[in-house]
Design an enzyme around this catalytic site. Sequence first.
Site, short mmCIF file in Angstrom:
data_model
loop_
_atom_site.label_atom_id
_atom_site.label_comp_id
_atom_site.label_asym_id
_atom_site.label_seq_id
_atom_site.Cartn_x
_atom_site.Cartn_y
_atom_site.Cartn_z
CB SER A 81 5.51 3.74 0.02
OG SER A 81 6.29 3.92 1.06
CE1 TYR A 109 1.11 5.69 3.18
CE2 TYR A 109 3.49 4.44 3.37
CZ TYR A 109 2.55 5.46 2.64
OH TYR A 109 3.03 6.34 1.66
#
Length: 147
Positions: A81, A109
């Site tokens: 990401s 994350y």
Amino acid sequence: LNSFKSIRDFAEKINATEARLDVLINNAGYAQYLKKEVSVDGIEMTMATNHYGPFLLTHMLIDLMKKTAKTDPCRIVVVSSITHNLSFFNPTKPYHLNPLNYFLPILLYNSTKFANILFTFELARRLQGTNIIANCLHPGKLIKNHT
């Protein structure tokens, strides 16, 4: 992907039933906003699901891929990401490897996605000359191409 036993069981079935493995896509995207969770293996849940699970699965299936790569090119794709840019992950700090008491779980994350990138770069280096290509990407954007 947050249980090592489940991953091992799955990989054993694949290795026992499949003659080849051409492509492996690791695309885990678990995130908790405020709640802290721990996997059955004692690993912080976001790190267990997004990084350690795919890491273990890849290593459990790599011999099957190497067998396939003797005759045909293979590919490992790790979905990361762009949020990896917000990570403070440092693999030399043990606390970062299993951040059980991280103050804001949603930020983990980002760290897992940075760990995915580091893993892919090292995997690509180790797989040079094997006919297996390892790539990582942010959906819609290739982060770096390794051949």
